[in-house]
Design a protein around this motif. Structure first.
Motif, mmCIF file in Angstrom:
data_model
loop_
_atom_site.group_PDB
_atom_site.id
_atom_site.type_symbol
_atom_site.label_atom_id
_atom_site.label_comp_id
_atom_site.label_asym_id
_atom_site.label_seq_id
_atom_site.Cartn_x
_atom_site.Cartn_y
_atom_site.Cartn_z
ATOM 1 N N ILE A 231 2.801 1.219 -3.880
ATOM 2 C CA ILE A 231 4.229 1.302 -3.543
ATOM 3 C C ILE A 231 4.477 0.769 -2.141
ATOM 4 C CG2 ILE A 231 6.091 2.942 -3.030
ATOM 5 C CD1 ILE A 231 5.099 4.641 -5.391
ATOM 6 N N VAL A 232 3.638 1.178 -1.200
ATOM 7 C CA VAL A 232 3.788 0.719 0.183
ATOM 8 C C VAL A 232 3.577 -0.794 0.271
ATOM 9 C CG1 VAL A 232 2.795 0.868 2.500
ATOM 10 C CG2 VAL A 232 3.216 2.949 1.186
ATOM 11 N N ASN A 233 2.620 -1.307 -0.475
ATOM 12 C CA ASN A 233 2.384 -2.756 -0.469
ATOM 13 C C ASN A 233 3.601 -3.514 -1.008
ATOM 14 O OD1 ASN A 233 -0.185 -2.533 0.599
ATOM 15 N ND2 ASN A 233 -1.192 -2.502 -1.397
ATOM 16 N N LEU A 234 4.229 -2.965 -2.051
ATOM 17 C CA LEU A 234 5.417 -3.611 -2.606
ATOM 18 C C LEU A 234 6.578 -3.587 -1.607
ATOM 19 C CD1 LEU A 234 5.262 -2.263 -6.277
ATOM 20 C CD2 LEU A 234 4.775 -4.589 -5.486
ATOM 21 N N VAL A 235 6.678 -2.484 -0.867
ATOM 22 C CA VAL A 235 7.710 -2.409 0.170
ATOM 23 C C VAL A 235 7.462 -3.479 1.223
ATOM 24 C CG1 VAL A 235 8.573 -0.989 2.081
ATOM 25 C CG2 VAL A 235 8.256 0.028 -0.182
ATOM 26 N N SER A 236 6.206 -3.652 1.637
ATOM 27 C CA SER A 236 5.899 -4.653 2.658
ATOM 28 C C SER A 236 6.233 -6.062 2.176
ATOM 29 C CB SER A 236 4.417 -4.580 3.045
ATOM 30 O OG SER A 236 3.588 -5.087 2.016
ATOM 31 N N ALA A 237 6.216 -6.255 0.845
ATOM 32 C CA ALA A 237 6.543 -7.573 0.277
ATOM 33 C C ALA A 237 8.038 -7.765 0.105
ATOM 34 C CB ALA A 237 5.845 -7.739 -1.066
ATOM 35 N N GLY A 238 8.846 -6.764 0.521
ATOM 36 C CA GLY A 238 10.291 -6.895 0.451
ATOM 37 C C GLY A 238 10.888 -6.580 -0.908
ATOM 38 N N MET A 239 10.134 -5.883 -1.755
ATOM 39 C CA MET A 239 10.636 -5.553 -3.090
ATOM 40 C C MET A 239 11.717 -4.478 -3.057
ATOM 41 S SD MET A 239 9.045 -7.449 -5.323
ATOM 42 C CE MET A 239 9.226 -6.559 -6.869
ATOM 43 N N GLY A 240 11.778 -3.693 -1.987
ATOM 44 C CA GLY A 240 12.753 -2.619 -1.892
ATOM 45 C C GLY A 240 12.285 -1.575 -0.901
ATOM 46 N N VAL A 241 12.974 -0.438 -0.884
ATOM 47 C CA VAL A 241 12.575 0.688 -0.047
ATOM 48 C C VAL A 241 11.950 1.753 -0.946
ATOM 49 C CG1 VAL A 241 14.422 0.198 1.599
ATOM 50 C CG2 VAL A 241 14.807 1.890 -0.217
ATOM 51 N N ALA A 242 11.266 2.717 -0.342
ATOM 52 C CA ALA A 242 10.617 3.753 -1.148
ATOM 53 C C ALA A 242 10.622 5.070 -0.386
ATOM 54 C CB ALA A 242 9.184 3.351 -1.487
ATOM 55 N N TRP A 243 10.766 6.155 -1.137
ATOM 56 C CA TRP A 243 10.632 7.495 -0.568
ATOM 57 C C TRP A 243 9.181 7.928 -0.772
ATOM 58 C CZ3 TRP A 243 14.556 9.328 2.242
ATOM 59 C CH2 TRP A 243 15.835 8.814 2.020
ATOM 60 N N VAL A 244 8.471 8.187 0.324
ATOM 61 C CA VAL A 244 7.051 8.516 0.237
ATOM 62 C C VAL A 244 6.766 9.772 1.064
ATOM 63 C CG1 VAL A 244 6.390 6.107 -0.127
ATOM 64 C CG2 VAL A 244 6.428 7.037 2.204
ATOM 65 N N PRO A 245 5.741 10.538 0.710
ATOM 66 C CA PRO A 245 5.360 11.695 1.531
ATOM 67 C C PRO A 245 5.009 11.268 2.949
ATOM 68 C CG PRO A 245 4.283 11.795 -0.617
ATOM 69 C CD PRO A 245 4.919 10.440 -0.518
ATOM 70 N N GLU A 246 5.314 12.106 3.899
ATOM 71 C CA GLU A 246 5.072 11.785 5.302
ATOM 72 C C GLU A 246 3.606 11.443 5.565
ATOM 73 O OE1 GLU A 246 6.860 13.691 9.312
ATOM 74 O OE2 GLU A 246 5.458 14.986 8.217
ATOM 75 N N SER A 247 2.686 12.063 4.824
ATOM 76 C CA SER A 247 1.263 11.797 5.031
ATOM 77 C C SER A 247 0.905 10.340 4.746
ATOM 78 C CB SER A 247 0.411 12.714 4.140
ATOM 79 O OG SER A 247 0.783 12.580 2.780
ATOM 80 N N VAL A 248 1.715 9.658 3.921
ATOM 81 C CA VAL A 248 1.446 8.251 3.593
ATOM 82 C C VAL A 248 1.602 7.370 4.831
ATOM 83 C CG1 VAL A 248 2.219 6.286 2.179
ATOM 84 C CG2 VAL A 248 2.065 8.569 1.184
ATOM 85 N N THR A 249 2.351 7.819 5.827
ATOM 86 C CA THR A 249 2.537 7.012 7.030
ATOM 87 C C THR A 249 1.213 6.754 7.745
ATOM 88 O OG1 THR A 249 2.970 8.936 8.454
ATOM 89 C CG2 THR A 249 4.853 7.942 7.325
ATOM 90 N N ARG A 250 0.176 7.535 7.437
ATOM 91 C CA ARG A 250 -1.139 7.326 8.061
ATOM 92 C C ARG A 250 -1.815 6.067 7.543
ATOM 93 N NH1 ARG A 250 -2.623 13.675 7.213
ATOM 94 N NH2 ARG A 250 -1.275 14.499 8.846
ATOM 95 N N LEU A 251 -1.286 5.505 6.480
ATOM 96 C CA LEU A 251 -1.853 4.252 5.976
ATOM 97 C C LEU A 251 -1.725 3.120 6.987
ATOM 98 C CD1 LEU A 251 -0.699 4.052 2.237
ATOM 99 C CD2 LEU A 251 -3.043 4.157 3.084
ATOM 100 N N GLN A 252 -0.623 3.128 7.762
ATOM 101 C CA GLN A 252 -0.385 2.101 8.775
ATOM 102 C C GLN A 252 -0.507 0.696 8.177
ATOM 103 O OE1 GLN A 252 0.644 2.685 12.047
ATOM 104 N NE2 GLN A 252 0.897 4.735 11.221
ATOM 105 N N ARG A 253 0.176 0.492 7.059
ATOM 106 C CA ARG A 253 0.152 -0.808 6.402
ATOM 107 C C ARG A 253 0.953 -1.806 7.228
ATOM 108 N NH1 ARG A 253 0.368 -5.314 4.460
ATOM 109 N NH2 ARG A 253 0.197 -5.860 2.253
ATOM 110 N N PRO A 254 0.356 -2.945 7.617
ATOM 111 C CA PRO A 254 1.133 -3.960 8.347
ATOM 112 C C PRO A 254 2.330 -4.410 7.521
ATOM 113 C CG PRO A 254 -1.216 -4.455 8.448
ATOM 114 C CD PRO A 254 -1.058 -3.342 7.451
ATOM 115 N N GLY A 255 3.455 -4.604 8.188
ATOM 116 C CA GLY A 255 4.648 -5.069 7.501
ATOM 117 C C GLY A 255 5.512 -3.960 6.945
ATOM 118 N N VAL A 256 5.181 -2.698 7.248
ATOM 119 C CA VAL A 256 5.957 -1.557 6.753
ATOM 120 C C VAL A 256 6.381 -0.683 7.920
ATOM 121 C CG1 VAL A 256 5.925 0.516 5.294
ATOM 122 C CG2 VAL A 256 4.758 -1.553 4.539
#
Length: 311
Positions: A231-256
């Motif tokens: 889901i986060v990868n798709l967001v980084s590709a500009g597919m849309g926004v997403a509601w994710v658990p706060e713990s997912v922010t630890r992924l630190q995916r570039p482009g998000v």
């Protein structure tokens, strides 16, 4: 042949004297002599070379002695082994988990559990709620960490809530909304949505769509994906926004970029669930998680409040 005969044989083999062996075994010599004769008849070979003055092991006895000692030692371990298994200190624990708890406290819990329960073999299976429910039904897992809306743990299981956290909005880092100092909720609700399928966590899916409904907004579902990382990868590709658990922010995916929106009121809860009928090793893991706790959020210690029932 039974263990008593083996003990009698070992005593004679070590003492090389029937009288001393009988005294060691707290018995008289004639019954001991008869027992050794019966053992030899059972095995089909003499075990000792006997004279009036000496008793020595013959080759058959020398071959039997280490095996007899091993069998007696193993027999002595049966009691402790059974008691350890009954106490949940021994065996295998098959554990399911959702990826989000892996970003948080799960690694620490597992590390400490291995240290304090070295006799338990851990088997881990990363799986969403729907897959875990199938695994429970098939008897393939013993307990699992699942994600759901607060207070909506799956029915038919005992549950221990371990983590509660808000849902935050994930956007592409170059999205126009990220440049606004304050992001209105209504603007967020107007964006195309990347979301998980309802089947993998119905209560949380319904909570997200209920937010849109309560603000008279219609969600524009652009894409569905099962894994939070996808889901986060798709967001980084500009597919849309997403509601994710706060713990997912630890992924630190570039482009998000992640933006908390307290006005949404969206939150999720992770619970450890297990069947009503379960093995003692599951109780040990439940107690371990209860003792070490998780966190209801990033700022406050977790206070366990399991709905465990009678074990």
């Amino acid at each position: 042949m039974d263990l008593r005969q083996l003990r009698q044989f070992v005593a004679v083999a070590e003492e090389l004297h029937f009288g001393r062996a009988a005294k060691r075994l707290h018995m008289t010599q004639p019954p001991l002599t008869m027992a050794i004769r019966q053992l030899e008849e059972t095995l089909g070979a003499e075990l000792f070379a006997r004279t009036r003055r000496s008793v020595v092991l013959n080759p058959a006895g020398e071959a039997l002695l280490p095996q007899a000692r091993r069998l007696l030692a193993e027999a002595e371990q049966l009691g402790p082994l059974v008691r350890s298994a009954a106490a949940g200190q021994l065996g295998q624990l098959r554990l399911g988990f959702v990826s989000t708890v892996g970003y948080g406290p799960l690694p620490g819990w597992l590390k400490r559990f291995r240290e304090t329960h070295p006799g338990v073999a851990l088997s881990l299976k990363e799986a969403t709620l729907d897959v875990q429910l199938e695994a429970f039904a098939a008897g393939e897992i013993d307990a699992g960490f699942v994600l759901h809306a607060p207070g909506a743990a799956p029915t038919g299981f005992q549950a221990l809530p371990v983590m509660r956290e808000p849902l935050v909005l994930a956007l592409a880092a170059d999205h126009a909304l990220t440049r606004r100092p304050r992001l209105p909720l209504r603007d967020a609700l107007g964006e195309p949505l990347v979301i998980f399928p309802r089947a993998i966590t119905p209560s949380l899916y319904d909570a997200v769509l209920s937010l849109y409904s309560s603000h008279q907004a219609v969600p524009q579902i652009a894409q569905e994906a099962i894994q939070m990382q996808t889901i986060v990868n798709l967001v980084s590709a500009g597919m849309g926004v997403a509601w994710v658990p706060e713990s997912v922010t630890r992924l630190q995916r570039p482009g998000v970029a992640y933006r908390p929106l307290a006005a949404s009121g969206l939150a999720c809860e992770t619970s450890l669930i297990w069947p009503l009928q379960h093995r003692p090793v599951v109780d040990r893991f439940i107690d371990h998680v209860s003792l070490h706790g998780g966190a209801t959020d990033a700022r406050q210690p977790f206070q366990p409040h399991a709905t465990r029932g009678t074990r």
